[in-house]
Design a protein around this motif. Structure first.
Motif, short mmCIF file in Angstrom:
data_model
loop_
_atom_site.label_atom_id
_atom_site.label_comp_id
_atom_site.label_asym_id
_atom_site.label_seq_id
_atom_site.Cartn_x
_atom_site.Cartn_y
_atom_site.Cartn_z
N GLU A 208 4.21 -13.29 -13.57
CA GLU A 208 3.40 -12.10 -13.85
C GLU A 208 3.36 -11.20 -12.61
OE1 GLU A 208 -0.28 -13.81 -15.14
OE2 GLU A 208 0.29 -13.79 -17.25
N ALA A 209 3.25 -11.81 -11.44
CA ALA A 209 3.25 -11.04 -10.19
C ALA A 209 4.61 -10.36 -9.99
CB ALA A 209 2.93 -11.95 -9.00
N LEU A 210 5.66 -11.04 -10.37
CA LEU A 210 7.01 -10.47 -10.29
C LEU A 210 7.12 -9.26 -11.22
CD1 LEU A 210 9.76 -11.22 -8.87
CD2 LEU A 210 10.39 -12.35 -11.00
N ASN A 211 6.58 -9.40 -12.42
CA ASN A 211 6.63 -8.31 -13.40
C ASN A 211 5.82 -7.10 -12.95
OD1 ASN A 211 7.17 -7.01 -15.89
ND2 ASN A 211 5.27 -7.79 -16.77
N LEU A 212 4.73 -7.35 -12.23
CA LEU A 212 3.87 -6.26 -11.75
C LEU A 212 4.38 -5.65 -10.44
CD1 LEU A 212 0.39 -7.87 -12.51
CD2 LEU A 212 1.45 -5.96 -13.72
N ASP A 213 5.55 -6.09 -10.00
CA ASP A 213 6.18 -5.60 -8.77
C ASP A 213 5.38 -5.98 -7.52
OD1 ASP A 213 8.38 -4.39 -7.54
OD2 ASP A 213 7.32 -2.49 -7.29
N ASN A 214 4.66 -7.09 -7.59
CA ASN A 214 3.98 -7.62 -6.42
C ASN A 214 4.85 -8.64 -5.69
OD1 ASN A 214 1.61 -6.10 -6.80
ND2 ASN A 214 0.87 -7.57 -8.31
N LEU A 215 5.99 -8.99 -6.32
CA LEU A 215 6.97 -9.89 -5.71
C LEU A 215 8.36 -9.34 -6.01
CD1 LEU A 215 5.72 -13.43 -6.86
CD2 LEU A 215 5.51 -12.46 -4.56
N ASP A 216 9.33 -9.79 -5.23
CA ASP A 216 10.73 -9.42 -5.46
C ASP A 216 11.53 -10.58 -6.04
OD1 ASP A 216 10.45 -6.79 -4.20
OD2 ASP A 216 10.27 -7.94 -2.33
N THR B 286 13.41 -9.18 6.28
CA THR B 286 12.45 -10.23 6.60
C THR B 286 11.94 -10.85 5.30
OG1 THR B 286 10.62 -8.64 6.64
CG2 THR B 286 11.72 -9.11 8.74
N VAL B 287 11.20 -11.96 5.43
CA VAL B 287 10.69 -12.68 4.26
C VAL B 287 9.18 -12.79 4.35
CG1 VAL B 287 10.81 -14.81 2.90
CG2 VAL B 287 12.81 -14.06 4.22
N SER B 288 8.48 -12.50 3.25
CA SER B 288 7.04 -12.80 3.17
C SER B 288 6.85 -13.82 2.05
CB SER B 288 6.21 -11.54 2.93
OG SER B 288 6.50 -10.96 1.68
N TRP B 289 5.99 -14.81 2.29
CA TRP B 289 5.84 -15.96 1.40
C TRP B 289 4.51 -15.89 0.66
CZ3 TRP B 289 10.09 -19.10 1.25
CH2 TRP B 289 10.97 -19.01 2.32
N HIS B 290 4.52 -16.21 -0.65
CA HIS B 290 3.31 -16.12 -1.46
C HIS B 290 3.26 -17.31 -2.41
CE1 HIS B 290 3.04 -11.90 -0.10
NE2 HIS B 290 4.37 -11.94 -0.20
N GLU B 291 2.22 -18.13 -2.27
CA GLU B 291 2.11 -19.35 -3.07
C GLU B 291 1.27 -19.12 -4.33
OE1 GLU B 291 0.40 -23.91 -2.80
OE2 GLU B 291 0.99 -22.91 -0.94
N PHE B 292 1.70 -19.73 -5.45
CA PHE B 292 1.02 -19.64 -6.74
C PHE B 292 0.77 -21.03 -7.30
CE2 PHE B 292 2.87 -15.57 -6.04
CZ PHE B 292 2.08 -14.64 -6.71
N THR B 293 -0.22 -21.13 -8.18
CA THR B 293 -0.59 -22.44 -8.72
C THR B 293 0.38 -22.95 -9.78
OG1 THR B 293 -2.03 -21.37 -10.36
CG2 THR B 293 -3.05 -22.10 -8.29
#
Length: 320
Positions: A77-85, A63-70
């Protein structure tokens, strides 16, 4: 007294149990792809609006979860912190900052150059006629964005350095507000914010990226996810490639789809899309040569904590 053999067997059993739990947790984690994007992530926005990825990944049990950034830097940074794939496209400057921070990222795809899709803007009534006149002026832009490098490159060509201006690090929304109320002498931004400022605020282009910055955008994944689910990345890559062709071949239909999502007039969206190549291609050592130039420029301005080898990165190789 407990027998020593029992302790050893119990420990082995406990370790096995923990390993199984960790494997199960990792398996569960890769059943959802956490996808980050920005407003300017055109192709990913189209995929989201059309529900394409959900349909294509369902047979894989994902499945996919979507997360918007400014903007791109907080996204990566979120990717590096393992909050995104997976990260939708970010400007070519952003991975350089991520590398300097030691991020374990895999380059999945690249959009071919779009140099006119970002620019240095001034208000229509501004007395400024050239980049050289920005000396001592307050200039707004998003930190580590492609606009940041465009500004450095434009200043260098005009015989100035970054220290010759007063920088204001602002998100696109805050930059637009500051620009319109006159708090900035110039604003550096990318599409669709660029086209919106031109059409809605009558902004004037002082310089775009032509001859200064290629502006190639990158799609990234955490290396952990890339190693665990190359099949998922393969699907995403294929759909990005298809969507890029569709946006260029059906400009009015694409603009009509994106306009309400972006909160912009379809004419503005079509103009913005006309400046972007949307040509999705594999990342190769040959087509990331400019990354080193970008990294060295930021290092020279003391904006990077250390020198990075921009081409020393993991590259995803799509099949077929």
């Amino acid at each position: 007294m407990t027998h020593p053999l029992f302790n050893r067997r119990a420990a082995i059993g406990l370790l096995g149990s923990l390993a199984g739990t960790a494997a199960f947790a990792q398996s569960n984690a890769t059943r959802t792809v956490r996808l980050g994007y920005q407003k300017s992530s055109t192709l990913v926005a189209v995929l989201r609006l059309q529900g394409t990825l959900e349909k294509r990944l369902a047979p894989l049990g994902v499945t996919v979860s979507w997360h918007e950034f400014t903007s791109g830097l907080p996204l990566v940074e979120a990717l590096n912190l393992d909050n995104l794939d997976f990260s939708a496209d970010v400007a070519d400057t952003v991975p350089v900052f991520a590398q300097a921070a030691g991020a374990q990222l895999t380059f999945v795809a690249q959009e071919a150059p779009s140099p006119t899709a970002q620019a240095i803007l001034v208000r229509s009534d501004s007395a400024l006629k050239s980049v050289a006149e920005l000396k001592g002026k307050r200039v707004g832009f998003a930190k580590a964005a492609g606009a940041h490098y465009l500004l450095i490159a434009a200043l260098e060509k005009a015989g100035l350095s970054f220290s010759d201006i007063e920088p204001a690090y602002l998100t696109p929304a805050d930059g637009r507000a500051a620009f319109e109320r006159g708090s900035l002498d110039a604003w550096v931004v990318w599409d669709p914010f660029l086209s919106a400022a031109q059409k809605q605020a009558n902004a004037r282009v002082l310089a775009d990226g032509t001859g200064l910055a290629s502006y190639q955008r990158y799609y990234l994944a955490s290396t952990r996810f890339a190693q665990a689910r190359p099949d998922v990345l393969g699907v995403i890559y294929t759909e990005l490639e298809k969507t890029g062709r569709w946006v260029k071949q059906q400009p009015k239909e694409a603009a009509a789809l994106l306009a309400p999502f972006w909160g912009l007039d379809a004419g503005i969206v079509e103009q913005a899309n006309g400046r972007r190549s949307y040509a999705v291609r594999p990342v190769t050592p040959q087509n990331i040569v400019e990354q080193q130039k970008i990294a060295d420029a930021f290092l020279a301005e003391k904006l990077l904590p250390r020198r990075v080898n921009a081409t020393d990165v993991a590259l995803f190789k799509p099949q077929g």
